[in-house]
Motif scaffolding. Structure first.
Motif, PDB file in Angstrom:
ATOM      1  N   GLY A 106       7.924  -8.333  -2.596  1.00 47.56           N
ATOM      2  CA  GLY A 106       6.969  -9.400  -2.304  1.00 47.56           C
ATOM      3  C   GLY A 106       7.471 -10.415  -1.291  1.00 47.56           C
ATOM      4  O   GLY A 106       6.691 -10.970  -0.519  1.00 47.56           O
ATOM      5  N   ASN A 107       8.795 -10.657  -1.265  1.00 49.82           N
ATOM      6  CA  ASN A 107       9.343 -11.649  -0.332  1.00 49.82           C
ATOM      7  C   ASN A 107       9.850 -11.031   0.966  1.00 49.82           C
ATOM      8  O   ASN A 107      10.298 -11.746   1.859  1.00 49.82           O
ATOM      9  N   LEU A 108       9.821  -9.712   1.019  1.00 54.30           N
ATOM     10  CA  LEU A 108      10.439  -9.035   2.159  1.00 54.30           C
ATOM     11  C   LEU A 108       9.723  -9.373   3.467  1.00 54.30           C
ATOM     12  O   LEU A 108       8.499  -9.298   3.565  1.00 54.30           O
ATOM     13  N   GLN A 109      10.520  -9.763   4.468  1.00 50.03           N
ATOM     14  CA  GLN A 109       9.943 -10.105   5.773  1.00 50.03           C
ATOM     15  C   GLN A 109      10.304  -9.092   6.862  1.00 50.03           C
ATOM     16  O   GLN A 109       9.503  -8.783   7.724  1.00 50.03           O
ATOM     17  N   HIS A 110      11.565  -8.604   6.810  1.00 49.19           N
ATOM     18  CA  HIS A 110      11.988  -7.766   7.937  1.00 49.19           C
ATOM     19  C   HIS A 110      13.150  -6.847   7.548  1.00 49.19           C
ATOM     20  O   HIS A 110      14.059  -7.265   6.838  1.00 49.19           O
ATOM     21  N   SER A 161       7.970  -6.428   8.558  1.00 51.16           N
ATOM     22  CA  SER A 161       8.078  -5.695   9.813  1.00 51.16           C
ATOM     23  C   SER A 161       9.479  -5.094   9.929  1.00 51.16           C
ATOM     24  O   SER A 161      10.364  -5.417   9.134  1.00 51.16           O
ATOM     25  N   TRP A 162       9.669  -4.245  10.905  1.00 55.68           N
ATOM     26  CA  TRP A 162      10.985  -3.632  11.126  1.00 55.68           C
ATOM     27  C   TRP A 162      11.386  -3.779  12.589  1.00 55.68           C
ATOM     28  O   TRP A 162      10.535  -4.053  13.460  1.00 55.68           O
ATOM     29  N   SER A 163      12.666  -3.600  12.847  1.00 60.42           N
ATOM     30  CA  SER A 163      13.150  -3.478  14.225  1.00 60.42           C
ATOM     31  C   SER A 163      14.386  -2.592  14.202  1.00 60.42           C
ATOM     32  O   SER A 163      14.993  -2.384  13.148  1.00 60.42           O
ATOM     33  N   ILE A 164      14.718  -2.066  15.379  1.00 64.34           N
ATOM     34  CA  ILE A 164      15.886  -1.175  15.492  1.00 64.34           C
ATOM     35  C   ILE A 164      16.651  -1.549  16.755  1.00 64.34           C
ATOM     36  O   ILE A 164      16.044  -1.760  17.816  1.00 64.34           O
ATOM     37  N   THR A 225      19.833 -10.948  15.083  1.00 62.66           N
ATOM     38  CA  THR A 225      19.222 -12.182  14.575  1.00 62.66           C
ATOM     39  C   THR A 225      17.890 -12.437  15.275  1.00 62.66           C
ATOM     40  O   THR A 225      16.891 -12.786  14.649  1.00 62.66           O
ATOM     41  N   TRP A 226      17.920 -12.244  16.589  1.00 58.22           N
ATOM     42  CA  TRP A 226      16.689 -12.408  17.381  1.00 58.22           C
ATOM     43  C   TRP A 226      15.602 -11.453  16.890  1.00 58.22           C
ATOM     44  O   TRP A 226      14.462 -11.863  16.622  1.00 58.22           O
ATOM     45  N   MET A 227      15.959 -10.183  16.733  1.00 61.63           N
ATOM     46  CA  MET A 227      14.941  -9.189  16.342  1.00 61.63           C
ATOM     47  C   MET A 227      14.378  -9.469  14.953  1.00 61.63           C
ATOM     48  O   MET A 227      13.214  -9.186  14.681  1.00 61.63           O
ATOM     49  N   MET A 228      15.226 -10.024  14.072  1.00 60.45           N
ATOM     50  CA  MET A 228      14.762 -10.262  12.702  1.00 60.45           C
ATOM     51  C   MET A 228      13.873 -11.500  12.604  1.00 60.45           C
ATOM     52  O   MET A 228      13.251 -11.730  11.573  1.00 60.45           O
TER      53      MET A 228
END
Ligand code: NAP
Length: 351
Positions: A106-110, A161-164, A225-228
């Motif tokens: 529920g709290n997950l952001q990235h 959301s996700w990033s790689i 950090t930027w991507m998150m």
């Protein structure tokens, strides 16, 4: 900075996880919690001993952590430098973590995954450069494709959301990291210099002439950090490299100049053989110069050096997508190398 974040660092004891975890901890507000099978006892932030290959272990131990907001995934199952990683095990590890997080997401952001240039098959065959994030690649037998698809599947219909990130060979100034090209070349050059020999390049002429690249690890930490946090990075992959591709033939004379020795030509030899052949010389040098470590073979991951030098074609990643979306950091690669030699000299690792 948001003090309500709680960030899981999967692979917190690894080369990347330890550096990025330390960066997040030092920034404040990220509240990192490290995950690894054998966490360090003296870690600066909480660590949880957990086996990502074991679904039950993940479910049991993560059940207690209900407010995860971010995940930095830098775990990778055991493999030896240059060998192919297990696709099946690495995909299962990420899947176990994602499944364990589901009940309390529920709290997950990235979720950020640290991947690399193997996505572009850079070890498999020559491909057009610069590599671009949206290149249609074949399947190069890397676990990255399946991890990315898995992440996309789990994210569908969710708020997070996700990033790689796709970095290349990492460089950092650390004395506790033996997988380190600056250390390997620094040791190698110091010994050749001591023997009055030129700085021979241990590889083929093709690899000497090919363009290559590096990723300065503190830059990756800032990029992650930027991507998150930047909404532009949601569900995107980015190359993260120094941004000034160079050939070894451009770097090698600078190294020779630094160590005040003659620059040699490419030769058919390896770092690994060199370390075994010169263990005795190094032992003498450690006494002569008061150096910290007399075990040359154990001091650096020499086969990793041979793996890095084994590429016979240009390996260059395009940094334009990151710049367009707001990450502008570039690293001066020659300066990074020469200041790295300074660092290892100051630490009494090389003379
Ligand atoms: N190193 C590079 O130059 C480089 C370059 C480009 C891309 N990359 C990519 O970056 C990512 C991270 O690489 P790295 O070099 O940092 O890896 P690494 O140094 O080998 O670290 C791996 C981490 O994963 C943990 N781990 C392994 N198996 C585990 C398990 N079953 N359960 C829990 N934790 C486990 C390890 O801790 P324990 O052993 O204690 O479990 C360790 O913390 C990989 O995707 C890699 O391909 C690396």
């Amino acid at each position: 900075m948001n003090s309500s974040r709680l960030t899981l660092i999967a692979g917190a004891t690894g080369q990347i996880g330890s550096s990025v975890g330390a960066h997040l901890f030092e920034q404040g507000g990220w509240n990192p919690v490290g995950l690894a099978r054998a966490p360090k006892q003296d870690a600066r932030y909480p660590m949880l001993a957990l086996d990502l290959t074991n679904a039950q272990d993940c479910a049991d131990k993560l059940a207690a952590i209900t407010s995860v907001t971010h995940v930095l995934y830098a775990a990778r199952f055991d493999h030896f430098g240059g060998e192919l990683e297990s696709r099946e095990t690495n995909v299962r590890m990420l899947e176990n973590l994602l499944n364990a997080l589901k009940p309390a997401s529920g709290n997950l952001q990235h979720i950020h995954l640290v991947h690399g240039t193997k996505y572009y098959g850079h070890t498999v065959r020559e491909r057009p450069t610069p590599y671009q994030e949206d290149d249609a690649c074949g399947n190069f037998n890397s676990f990255y494709y399946e991890q990315q698809s898995l992440l996309q599947e789990h994210q569908r219909g969710r708020e997070w959301s996700w990033s790689i990130s796709r970095p290349h060979a990492f460089c950092n100034y650390r004395i506790d990291e033996s997988r380190n090209m600056i250390l390997i070349v620094g040791l190698y050059a110091s010994i050749l210099r001591e023997l009055g020999l030129p700085l021979v390049y241990p590889g083929t002429l093709r690899s000497y002439m090919a363009k290559t690249q590096f990723s300065w690890l503190p830059t990756l930490a800032r990029a992650a950090t930027w991507m998150m946090t930047d909404p532009r990075c949601a569900n995107q992959a980015y190359n993260i490299v120094n941004g000034d591709p160079m050939s070894w033939s451009e770097l090698w004379p600078l190294f020779a100049q630094y160590f005040e020795m003659e620059c040699g030509a490419p030769e058919d030899c390896t770092f690994a053989d060199f370390a075994h052949q010169h263990a005795q010389t190094w032992s003498h040098m450690t006494s002569k110069y008061g150096l910290q470590n007399s075990n040359l073979v154990a001091l650096a991951q020499w086969p990793y050096g041979d793996y890095v030098m084994s590429l016979q074609w240009d390996v260059v990643s395009d940094m334009r997508k990151a710049a367009t979306d707001g990450f502008h950091e570039r690293v001066n690669t020659p300066k990074m190398w020469l200041e790295g030699f300074d660092f290892f000299r100051t630490q009494k690792i090389i003379p």
